[in-house]
Motif scaffolding. Structure first.
Motif, PDB file in Angstrom:
ATOM      1  N   SER A   1      -5.685  -7.350   3.436  1.00  0.00           N
ATOM      2  CA  SER A   1      -6.367  -6.386   2.412  1.00  0.00           C
ATOM      3  C   SER A   1      -7.393  -7.189   1.519  1.00  0.00           C
ATOM      4  CB  SER A   1      -5.205  -5.697   1.501  1.00  0.00           C
ATOM      5  OG  SER A   1      -4.647  -6.752   0.847  1.00  0.00           O
ATOM      6  N   ILE A   2      -8.372  -6.611   0.913  1.00  0.00           N
ATOM      7  CA  ILE A   2      -9.065  -7.378   0.154  1.00  0.00           C
ATOM      8  C   ILE A   2      -9.133  -6.407  -1.087  1.00  0.00           C
ATOM      9  CG2 ILE A   2     -11.035  -8.484   1.922  1.00  0.00           C
ATOM     10  CD1 ILE A   2     -12.649  -6.002   1.388  1.00  0.00           C
ATOM     11  N   THR A   3      -9.315  -7.351  -2.200  1.00  0.00           N
ATOM     12  CA  THR A   3      -9.351  -6.977  -3.692  1.00  0.00           C
ATOM     13  C   THR A   3     -10.533  -7.657  -4.528  1.00  0.00           C
ATOM     14  OG1 THR A   3      -8.007  -8.654  -4.584  1.00  0.00           O
ATOM     15  CG2 THR A   3      -6.625  -6.597  -3.854  1.00  0.00           C
ATOM     16  N   GLY A   4     -10.827  -6.886  -5.581  1.00  0.00           N
ATOM     17  CA  GLY A   4     -11.959  -7.107  -6.245  1.00  0.00           C
ATOM     18  C   GLY A   4     -13.116  -6.504  -6.588  1.00  0.00           C
ATOM     19  N   ALA A   5     -14.122  -6.543  -7.306  1.00  0.00           N
ATOM     20  CA  ALA A   5     -15.370  -5.691  -7.579  1.00  0.00           C
ATOM     21  C   ALA A   5     -16.078  -5.488  -6.475  1.00  0.00           C
ATOM     22  CB  ALA A   5     -16.157  -6.243  -8.950  1.00  0.00           C
TER      23      ALA A   5
ATOM     24  N   ASN B   1       6.969  -6.237   5.000  1.00  0.00           N
ATOM     25  CA  ASN B   1       7.762  -5.658   3.898  1.00  0.00           C
ATOM     26  C   ASN B   1       7.259  -5.928   2.699  1.00  0.00           C
ATOM     27  OD1 ASN B   1      10.162  -5.451   5.504  1.00  0.00           O
ATOM     28  ND2 ASN B   1      10.658  -7.625   5.660  1.00  0.00           N
ATOM     29  N   GLY B   2       5.829  -6.467   2.952  1.00  0.00           N
ATOM     30  CA  GLY B   2       4.944  -6.699   1.706  1.00  0.00           C
ATOM     31  C   GLY B   2       5.037  -7.840   0.928  1.00  0.00           C
ATOM     32  N   ASN B   3       5.634  -8.854   1.666  1.00  0.00           N
ATOM     33  CA  ASN B   3       5.640 -10.150   1.292  1.00  0.00           C
ATOM     34  C   ASN B   3       4.462 -11.083   1.675  1.00  0.00           C
ATOM     35  OD1 ASN B   3       8.392  -9.929   0.307  1.00  0.00           O
ATOM     36  ND2 ASN B   3       9.135 -10.103   2.478  1.00  0.00           N
TER      37      ASN B   3
END
Ligand code: CA
Ligand code: CA
Ligand code: CA
Length: 377
Positions: free
Chosen positions: A214-218, A261-263
């Motif tokens: 996944s990627i996050t940020g503006a 599991n999201g880890n």
């Protein structure tokens, strides 16, 4: 695409009469943040030590301005480039020794409040004074330009191993902290097709099934959201739409990898994306008409006035370098070129004697401002 730009204005020289001045005040609500989303820092050649720059050299004083709206928040700056940073007073300096600054360098600067969760970002571009851009920008097509900027084969970006097993006695060897992923370049105004793949993010752990990226940020999950996205399984990262450098010149995203599991299975990796400038703005004069004045009988070389046009494109490249010239003068008496203009500064001075208010009380001079360093006439 060749852009030919021409802006004209009437500049009235009222011989012997003084010009009026006008003051206007705009009341705007104060919004904390950087004063600009793109700073150009021209580094004087006397900062050079040989070809390079010594550690702790101040490159530009109080260049970057952060408006805190008098809340006196303590704001710290973090640079994306370990070689350059900005002190709290806005001074740009070399954090490490720099071997060579012959090519312009840009980095992202993040401001973070110590006691609040806000983050602000801006781009700083450093260019050596007198740097002449070697690219004959007017002679290559837009498509050629794009092909130079896009990576022909999307790169694979791997997560860094912050700690590595080594053969040293204590078993753990710290990897170099300032490991930086080369920035990703995206030309502005690209016509696609979209989505366009930029890079592939990959974890060494993906031999095990079930890694999700996944990627996050503006620009990803925060406004302006959705400009970038990533296929959670393949790690292929895309830009989804044309970009406007004058609106946002860079993006700072983080890539993450988790198991089923999201880890978290990797430390997040910082991605810096720079929008490469295209010449899509013309120089604009601040006023349509400028009024200047000069005393009659003035000697040649007397200052009359200055005109200024600004171009929102990158001023470290020809795209944003403005040059001035005088196109015409009315009346053409006693001679047709009573005035000259400094092509770089827009300063207009007299070049001939013979200003006589009783004969000519007002001259109209048409000034042209062009970008591409004025070569596109
Ligand atoms: Ca633009
Ligand atoms: Ca532009
Ligand atoms: Ca321009």
């Amino acid at each position: 695409m060749k852009v030919r730009l021409l802006v004209q204005l009437v500049c009235t020289l009222l011989v012997g009469a003084s010009s009026g001045s006008r003051t206007g005040q705009l009341q705007k609500a104060c919004r904390p943040g950087f004063s600009q989303n793109f700073y150009t820092v021209i580094v004087s050649r006397d900062k050079l030590h040989g070809q390079g720059i010594l550690k702790d050299t101040t490159l530009s004083s109080e260049c970057v301005k952060f408006e805190d709206c008098q809340r006196s928040r303590e704001v710290g700056f973090v640079s994306s480039d370990p070689k350059f940073s900005v002190r709290p007073d806005g001074t740009v300096y070399a954090e490490q020794e720099v071997a060579n600054l012959s090519e312009p360098v840009q980095f992202m600067l993040t401001a973070r409040g110590l006691h609040d969760p806000h983050i602000w970002e801006t781009t700083v571009k450093l260019a050596l004074a007198g740097h002449l851009h070697p690219l004959p920008l007017t002679k290559i097509s837009f498509e050629e330009m794009l092909s130079r900027v896009w990576d022909p084969q999307p790169r694979v970006i791997k997560f860094s191993r912050r700690h590595q097993r080594g053969s040293s006695a204590n078993g753990l060897r710290r990897q170099k902290r300032d490991w930086v992923i080369p920035p990703i370049n995206v030309p502005e105004n690209s016509r696609g097709p979209f989505p366009h793949m930029l890079v592939r993010i990959r974890s060494d752990q993906d031999k095990n099934d079930g890694i999700r990226y996944s990627i996050t940020g503006a620009g990803a999950d925060q406004p302006p959201s959705g400009i970038y996205n990533i296929d959670p399984i393949s790690g292929n990262m895309f830009v989804t739409q044309p970009l406007d450098r004058e609106e946002k010149a860079s993006f700072h995203l983080r890539a993450h990898a988790v198991d089923m599991n999201g880890n978290q299975v990797e430390n997040p990796v910082d991605l810096y994306i720079y929008v490469i400038d295209m010449n899509d703005n013309r120089p604009e004069f601040q006023n349509q008409v400028y009024n200047g004045s000069v005393a009659e009988g003035s000697k040649p070389g007397s200052s009359v006035m200055q005109v200024t046009a600004t171009d929102s494109d990158d001023s470290t490249t020809a795209n944003g370098m403005v040059r001035y010239r005088i196109l015409s003068q009315i009346p053409e008496t006693p001679i047709s070129n009573m005035f000259t203009i400094n092509s770089e500064t827009g300063d207009i001075v007299t070049v001939a004697a013979g200003l006589d208010r009783e004969k000519v009380s007002q001259y109209t001079v048409i000034v042209q401002a062009t970008d591409m360093e004025g070569t596109n006439n």
